[in-house]
Design an enzyme around this catalytic site. Sequence first.
Site, short mmCIF file in Angstrom:
data_model
loop_
_atom_site.label_atom_id
_atom_site.label_comp_id
_atom_site.label_asym_id
_atom_site.label_seq_id
_atom_site.Cartn_x
_atom_site.Cartn_y
_atom_site.Cartn_z
N CYS A 85 0.85 -1.34 -0.01
CA CYS A 85 0.06 -0.10 0.02
C CYS A 85 0.96 1.13 0.14
CB CYS A 85 -0.96 0.17 1.25
SG CYS A 85 -1.75 1.47 1.52
N CYS A 207 -0.67 4.64 -6.47
CA CYS A 207 -1.55 4.03 -5.60
C CYS A 207 -1.88 2.65 -6.33
CB CYS A 207 -3.09 4.78 -5.70
SG CYS A 207 -4.51 3.86 -5.10
#
Length: 245
Positions: A85, A207
């Site tokens: 992440c 992302c």
Amino acid sequence: MRRPFFAVLGGMGSLATESYVRLVNEGTHAHCDQEYLDYVVFNDAAVPDRTAFITGQSDDDPFPVIADDIEKATAMGASFIVLTCNTAHYFYDHFQALTPVPILHMPRGAVVRLAELYPHAPSGTCERVGFLGTLGSRAAGVYRQAVEEAGYEFVEPDDALQERITSLIYDDVKGTGGLNLERYESVLRDMLDPSGPVRADALILGCTELSVLNEAFPMPQLPLVDAQAVLVDDTIARAKALRGA
């Protein structure tokens, strides 16, 4: 003797974790079961939303949950840890302080690749690097720091563009799972538009939900660096080096 293995901290967008693991397997170019890499995946879907916490919209702290996974990975004997992440790298220094096991730093790796592909003056022409990611990643500043330390100008989308990026992340990939080429490509084109609000010379996809879109709709003709794709390459290189492959 057990072969070296690495730990993947995922679940923070399970579709993105699945994409990362699939790309690692494909990039290994194995010809039999035993040639694949050895890894353990923590698909910890209980991790609270990183952006909501970082931007003050929630008091539900993701740090203890991810820290627990790091401690488990360390106890299991992982040779290195992969944090899939981007936004969670806000806590990177605190995570690394928990363990002697190296944790790969996805933003820094992406900027190293950026410098290789799109050098700035005097050897190149790339000056303005546009960032696409969550509001949490923007607030965390991890990409801004890495990009500016490398000598580039870090540029962010305006509010209207950020809303479209946020919608791609949360409404499409995290939400319905629907991937829309037109919506995705229009954001990239507007970020690169010389007469637009950003006027980026190159882009970083920061992302993993955007990396899912990039995997589905690769656009090698555009000057962009996909942080997850770089992380995949770095993972494979490190894991093979540990095995002596």
